[in-house]
Design a protein around this motif. Structure first.
Motif, PDB file in Angstrom:
ATOM      1  N   MET A   1       0.777  -1.474   0.607  1.00  0.00           N
ATOM      2  CA  MET A   1       0.187  -0.330  -0.142  1.00  0.00           C
ATOM      3  C   MET A   1       1.016   1.333   0.074  1.00  0.00           C
ATOM      4  O   MET A   1       0.583   2.023  -0.718  1.00  0.00           O
ATOM      5  CB  MET A   1      -0.465  -0.490   1.576  1.00  0.00           C
ATOM      6  CG  MET A   1      -1.621   1.427   0.794  1.00  0.00           C
ATOM      7  SD  MET A   1      -3.287   0.270   0.201  1.00  0.00           S
ATOM      8  CE  MET A   1      -4.736   0.852   0.697  1.00  0.00           C
ATOM      9  N   ALA A   2       1.956   1.619   0.860  1.00  0.00           N
ATOM     10  CA  ALA A   2       2.629   2.679   0.845  1.00  0.00           C
ATOM     11  C   ALA A   2       3.435   2.763  -1.030  1.00  0.00           C
ATOM     12  O   ALA A   2       3.852   4.390  -0.949  1.00  0.00           O
ATOM     13  CB  ALA A   2       4.485   1.967   1.782  1.00  0.00           C
ATOM     14  N   ALA A   3       3.999   1.680  -1.311  1.00  0.00           N
ATOM     15  CA  ALA A   3       4.287   1.856  -2.565  1.00  0.00           C
ATOM     16  C   ALA A   3       3.541   1.953  -3.594  1.00  0.00           C
ATOM     17  O   ALA A   3       3.841   3.273  -4.121  1.00  0.00           O
ATOM     18  CB  ALA A   3       4.860   0.442  -2.930  1.00  0.00           C
ATOM     19  N   GLU A   4       2.249   1.788  -3.734  1.00  0.00           N
ATOM     20  CA  GLU A   4       1.485   2.586  -4.419  1.00  0.00           C
ATOM     21  C   GLU A   4       0.730   4.246  -3.995  1.00  0.00           C
ATOM     22  O   GLU A   4       0.499   4.708  -5.083  1.00  0.00           O
ATOM     23  CB  GLU A   4      -0.145   1.705  -4.361  1.00  0.00           C
ATOM     24  CG  GLU A   4      -1.353   1.883  -5.226  1.00  0.00           C
ATOM     25  CD  GLU A   4      -2.657   1.344  -4.805  1.00  0.00           C
ATOM     26  OE1 GLU A   4      -3.278   1.727  -5.311  1.00  0.00           O
ATOM     27  OE2 GLU A   4      -2.991   0.716  -3.692  1.00  0.00           O
ATOM     28  N   ALA A   5       0.779   4.475  -3.068  1.00  0.00           N
ATOM     29  CA  ALA A   5       0.411   5.953  -2.516  1.00  0.00           C
ATOM     30  C   ALA A   5       1.817   6.545  -2.670  1.00  0.00           C
ATOM     31  O   ALA A   5       1.805   7.483  -3.529  1.00  0.00           O
ATOM     32  CB  ALA A   5       0.521   5.818  -0.566  1.00  0.00           C
ATOM     33  N   ALA A   6       3.704   5.711  -3.218  1.00  0.00           N
ATOM     34  CA  ALA A   6       4.602   6.372  -3.438  1.00  0.00           C
ATOM     35  C   ALA A   6       4.034   6.855  -5.180  1.00  0.00           C
ATOM     36  O   ALA A   6       4.710   7.798  -5.538  1.00  0.00           O
ATOM     37  CB  ALA A   6       5.639   6.212  -3.010  1.00  0.00           C
ATOM     38  N   LEU A   7       3.631   5.908  -5.882  1.00  0.00           N
ATOM     39  CA  LEU A   7       3.421   6.196  -7.710  1.00  0.00           C
ATOM     40  C   LEU A   7       2.193   6.909  -7.449  1.00  0.00           C
ATOM     41  O   LEU A   7       2.459   7.437  -8.553  1.00  0.00           O
ATOM     42  CB  LEU A   7       2.766   4.477  -8.079  1.00  0.00           C
ATOM     43  CG  LEU A   7       4.718   3.714  -7.708  1.00  0.00           C
ATOM     44  CD1 LEU A   7       4.191   2.320  -8.159  1.00  0.00           C
ATOM     45  CD2 LEU A   7       6.041   4.137  -8.250  1.00  0.00           C
TER      46      LEU A   7
ATOM     47  N   VAL B   1      11.238   8.305  -8.703  1.00  0.00           N
ATOM     48  CA  VAL B   1       9.784   8.173  -7.920  1.00  0.00           C
ATOM     49  C   VAL B   1      10.014   6.492  -7.351  1.00  0.00           C
ATOM     50  O   VAL B   1       9.207   6.197  -6.754  1.00  0.00           O
ATOM     51  CB  VAL B   1       8.963   8.309  -9.020  1.00  0.00           C
ATOM     52  CG1 VAL B   1       7.337   7.659  -8.368  1.00  0.00           C
ATOM     53  CG2 VAL B   1       8.317   9.829  -8.972  1.00  0.00           C
ATOM     54  N   ALA B   2      10.480   5.510  -8.519  1.00  0.00           N
ATOM     55  CA  ALA B   2      10.457   4.463  -8.372  1.00  0.00           C
ATOM     56  C   ALA B   2      11.501   3.922  -6.828  1.00  0.00           C
ATOM     57  O   ALA B   2      11.274   3.010  -6.344  1.00  0.00           O
ATOM     58  CB  ALA B   2      10.654   3.986  -9.673  1.00  0.00           C
ATOM     59  N   PHE B   3      12.628   4.902  -6.719  1.00  0.00           N
ATOM     60  CA  PHE B   3      13.904   4.288  -5.645  1.00  0.00           C
ATOM     61  C   PHE B   3      12.573   5.029  -4.595  1.00  0.00           C
ATOM     62  O   PHE B   3      12.241   4.389  -3.844  1.00  0.00           O
ATOM     63  CB  PHE B   3      14.414   5.532  -6.059  1.00  0.00           C
ATOM     64  CG  PHE B   3      15.057   5.646  -4.369  1.00  0.00           C
ATOM     65  CD1 PHE B   3      16.419   4.570  -4.475  1.00  0.00           C
ATOM     66  CD2 PHE B   3      15.463   5.814  -3.343  1.00  0.00           C
ATOM     67  CE1 PHE B   3      17.190   4.845  -3.342  1.00  0.00           C
ATOM     68  CE2 PHE B   3      16.261   6.307  -2.365  1.00  0.00           C
ATOM     69  CZ  PHE B   3      17.039   5.458  -2.472  1.00  0.00           C
ATOM     70  N   GLU B   4      11.377   6.073  -4.308  1.00  0.00           N
ATOM     71  CA  GLU B   4      10.869   6.658  -3.336  1.00  0.00           C
ATOM     72  C   GLU B   4       9.724   4.998  -3.235  1.00  0.00           C
ATOM     73  O   GLU B   4       9.227   5.102  -2.109  1.00  0.00           O
ATOM     74  CB  GLU B   4      10.013   7.350  -3.794  1.00  0.00           C
ATOM     75  CG  GLU B   4      11.190   9.114  -3.303  1.00  0.00           C
ATOM     76  CD  GLU B   4       9.941   9.611  -4.132  1.00  0.00           C
ATOM     77  OE1 GLU B   4       8.793   9.891  -3.609  1.00  0.00           O
ATOM     78  OE2 GLU B   4      10.514  10.809  -4.349  1.00  0.00           O
ATOM     79  N   ALA B   5       9.808   4.755  -4.271  1.00  0.00           N
ATOM     80  CA  ALA B   5       8.135   3.397  -4.362  1.00  0.00           C
ATOM     81  C   ALA B   5       8.702   1.985  -3.834  1.00  0.00           C
ATOM     82  O   ALA B   5       8.635   1.684  -2.332  1.00  0.00           O
ATOM     83  CB  ALA B   5       7.797   3.121  -5.437  1.00  0.00           C
TER      84      ALA B   5
END
Length: 72
Positions: free
Chosen positions: A1-7, A16-20
Motif C-alpha cells: 500500500m505504501a508503494a502504491e501511494a508513492a506512485l 519516484v521508483a526509488f521512493e516507492a
C-alpha cells in the motif's frame, strides 16, 4: 500500500521508483547475516517499476518497440 501511494498520481521516473521501493520495504526486518537482501529487494523493485513503465509507454507509442537494454 505504501508503494502504491508513492506512485499514485506521479510521473514515474527513477526518483519516484526509488521512493516507492523505499516505502514498500520500509518495515523490512532482515535476519542476521542477510541485511544486504533488503537492498537487493529495493533494487529489484525499482527496476521492475521502471521496466513495467517502459513497457507500458512503448506499448502505447508503438507495439513493436522494445525497451532500452539498461532496463533488462
Amino acid at each position: 500500500m505504501a508503494a502504491e501511494a508513492a506512485l499514485k498520481g506521479k510521473k514515474i521516473d527513477q526518483a519516484v521508483a526509488f521512493e516507492a521501493a523505499e516505502a514498500a520495504l520500509a518495515d523490512a526486518k532482515p535476519m542476521s547475516g542477510n541485511a544486504h537482501k533488503v537492498q537487493v529487494a529495493k533494487t529489484a523493485l525499482r527496476r521492475a517499476i521502471m521496466k513495467a513503465m517502459a513497457k507500458s509507454v512503448y506499448a502505447y507509442e508503438s507495439p513493436s518497440a522494445q525497451p532500452h537494454d539498461w532496463l533488462a
